[in-house]
Design a protein around this motif. Structure first.
Motif, PDB file in Angstrom:
ATOM      1  N   HIS A 118      42.877  22.225  37.488  1.00 56.56           N
ATOM      2  CA  HIS A 118      43.386  21.057  38.213  1.00 56.56           C
ATOM      3  C   HIS A 118      42.245  20.049  38.413  1.00 56.56           C
ATOM      4  O   HIS A 118      41.309  20.318  39.177  1.00 56.56           O
ATOM      5  CB  HIS A 118      43.951  21.567  39.557  1.00 56.56           C
ATOM      6  N   ILE A 120      40.322  16.817  39.883  1.00 60.73           N
ATOM      7  CA  ILE A 120      40.404  16.061  41.144  1.00 60.73           C
ATOM      8  C   ILE A 120      39.390  14.905  41.141  1.00 60.73           C
ATOM      9  O   ILE A 120      38.381  14.930  40.440  1.00 60.73           O
ATOM     10  CB  ILE A 120      40.167  16.946  42.393  1.00 60.73           C
ATOM     11  N   ALA A 121      39.724  13.906  41.975  1.00 59.83           N
ATOM     12  CA  ALA A 121      38.819  12.780  42.198  1.00 59.83           C
ATOM     13  C   ALA A 121      38.350  12.735  43.654  1.00 59.83           C
ATOM     14  O   ALA A 121      37.464  11.947  43.991  1.00 59.83           O
ATOM     15  CB  ALA A 121      39.518  11.472  41.839  1.00 59.83           C
ATOM     16  N   GLY A 122      38.945  13.570  44.493  1.00 61.66           N
ATOM     17  CA  GLY A 122      38.669  13.514  45.931  1.00 61.66           C
ATOM     18  C   GLY A 122      37.482  14.369  46.344  1.00 61.66           C
ATOM     19  O   GLY A 122      37.633  15.477  46.887  1.00 61.66           O
TER      20      GLY A 122
HETATM   21  C1  LIG Z   1      41.789  11.870  37.827  1.00 64.19           C
HETATM   22  C2  LIG Z   1      42.644  12.754  38.708  1.00 64.19           C
HETATM   23  C3  LIG Z   1      42.311  12.876  40.045  1.00 64.19           C
HETATM   24  C4  LIG Z   1      43.061  13.706  40.886  1.00 64.19           C
HETATM   25  N1  LIG Z   1      42.630  13.920  42.167  1.00 64.19           N
HETATM   26  C5  LIG Z   1      43.257  14.834  42.931  1.00 64.19           C
HETATM   27  C6  LIG Z   1      42.725  15.174  44.209  1.00 64.19           C
HETATM   28  O1  LIG Z   1      41.684  14.701  44.651  1.00 64.19           O
HETATM   29  N2  LIG Z   1      43.417  16.103  44.933  1.00 64.19           N
HETATM   30  C7  LIG Z   1      44.559  16.688  44.487  1.00 64.19           C
HETATM   31  O2  LIG Z   1      45.104  17.525  45.205  1.00 64.19           O
HETATM   32  N3  LIG Z   1      45.077  16.395  43.270  1.00 64.19           N
HETATM   33  C8  LIG Z   1      44.463  15.494  42.472  1.00 64.19           C
HETATM   34  N4  LIG Z   1      44.929  15.216  41.209  1.00 64.19           N
HETATM   35  C9  LIG Z   1      46.178  15.845  40.720  1.00 64.19           C
HETATM   36  C10 LIG Z   1      47.354  14.854  40.667  1.00 64.19           C
HETATM   37  O3  LIG Z   1      47.761  14.554  41.973  1.00 64.19           O
HETATM   38  C11 LIG Z   1      48.484  15.448  39.827  1.00 64.19           C
HETATM   39  O4  LIG Z   1      48.051  15.642  38.508  1.00 64.19           O
HETATM   40  C12 LIG Z   1      49.725  14.558  39.827  1.00 64.19           C
HETATM   41  O5  LIG Z   1      50.278  14.506  41.112  1.00 64.19           O
HETATM   42  C13 LIG Z   1      50.809  15.033  38.870  1.00 64.19           C
HETATM   43  O6  LIG Z   1      51.169  16.359  39.154  1.00 64.19           O
HETATM   44  P1  LIG Z   1      51.164  17.482  37.984  1.00 64.19           P
HETATM   45  O7  LIG Z   1      49.785  17.423  37.363  1.00 64.19           O
HETATM   46  O8  LIG Z   1      51.433  18.785  38.678  1.00 64.19           O
HETATM   47  O9  LIG Z   1      52.232  17.131  37.008  1.00 64.19           O
HETATM   48  C14 LIG Z   1      44.207  14.379  40.364  1.00 64.19           C
HETATM   49  C15 LIG Z   1      44.537  14.235  39.012  1.00 64.19           C
HETATM   50  C16 LIG Z   1      43.755  13.462  38.187  1.00 64.19           C
HETATM   51  C17 LIG Z   1      44.106  13.376  36.706  1.00 64.19           C
END
Ligand SMILES: Cc1cc2nc3c(=O)[nH]c(=O)nc-3n(C[C@H](O)[C@H](O)[C@H](O)COP(=O)(O)O)c2cc1C
Length: 196
Positions: A118, A120-122
């Motif tokens: 997964h 993340i950017a946070g």
């Molecule tokens: C660049 C990027 C940054 C993201 N940052 C976070 C984050 O900081 N925290 C989190 O819980 N999910 C994060 N996500 C996950 C997205 O929220 C998630 O991919 C989106 O809601 C679509 O859901 P799915 O991947 O289950 O289809 C991130 C995804 C990407 C690609």
């Protein structure tokens, strides 16, 4: 599992449990990234695989509020790159694009191996750099949180929204807003307003 299946199966799950991280697994993930295409074959992607208990514990300090679910990570792949490592063609800087391609391949391979990967950017890139001794001129573009999807509804680290979204993939925009045929369509000129 074929590519179509991996694309459909991949989700940004947050309810994780621990899984053993082997050298074979790391080799598989690196290989998926290594074979990715890049501008002039510049291969701008670099990775730090964080898997020791000591470093995983320290990485908790770098996470933003709302990302407490990452505390259950079995491994965190820290993705770093530099603008100078890749093509710059006028206003087109390819380092982030090419690194994203490599990350995508890595995530799909992890999915095929029944893992959650997964991105993340946070997080605080400054803290990540400090913890892992990354030189200042690198861009810490994402952290990939790796683990096994837990069978539990909540392992105690998710908020209510995060629990709900585990069961159902967040909505996507319609295909009409993603592509047009032959010429540009004004429908493509809309920013997505929706829940994350
Ligand atoms: C660049 C990027 C940054 C993201 N940052 C976070 C984050 O900081 N925290 C989190 O819980 N999910 C994060 N996500 C996950 C997205 O929220 C998630 O991919 C989106 O809601 C679509 O859901 P799915 O991947 O289950 O289809 C991130 C995804 C990407 C690609």
């Amino acid at each position: 599992m074929d590519v179509k299946e991996a694309i459909e199966k991949r989700r940004a799950y947050r309810c994780l449990e621990k899984v053993e991280i082997t050298d074979d697994l790391i080799n598989e993930l690196v290989r998926a990234a290594q074979l990715s295409p890049s501008c002039f074959n510049n291969q701008p992607w670099r990775f730090i695989f964080v898997k020791s208990n000591e470093k995983l514990e320290q990485m908790k300090q770098a996470m933003n509020k709302g990302n407490e679910w990452t505390y259950a990570a079995s491994m965190i792949i820290v993705v770093i790159t530099k603008k100078e490592f890749d093509c710059i063609i006028k206003d087109r800087e390819y380092y982030l694009f090419d690194t994203g391609l490599a990350v995508s391949a890595m995530i799909l391979r992890a999915t095929e191996l029944n893992l959650v990967a997964h991105p993340i950017a946070g997080y605080s890139p400054e803290k990540v750099k400090e913890i892992l001794q990354i030189p200042q001129d690198f861009n810490v573009i994402t952290l990939i949180i790796v683990g096994k999807k837990s069978e539990k509804e909540n392992n105690g680290l998710l908020n209510d929204y995060q629990v709900a979204i585990e069961k159902q993939r967040p909505e996507r925009i319609t295909v009409e807003h993603i592509y047009s045929m032959d010429v540009f369509n004004e429908r493509l000129n809309q920013k997505v307003e929706h829940k994350k």
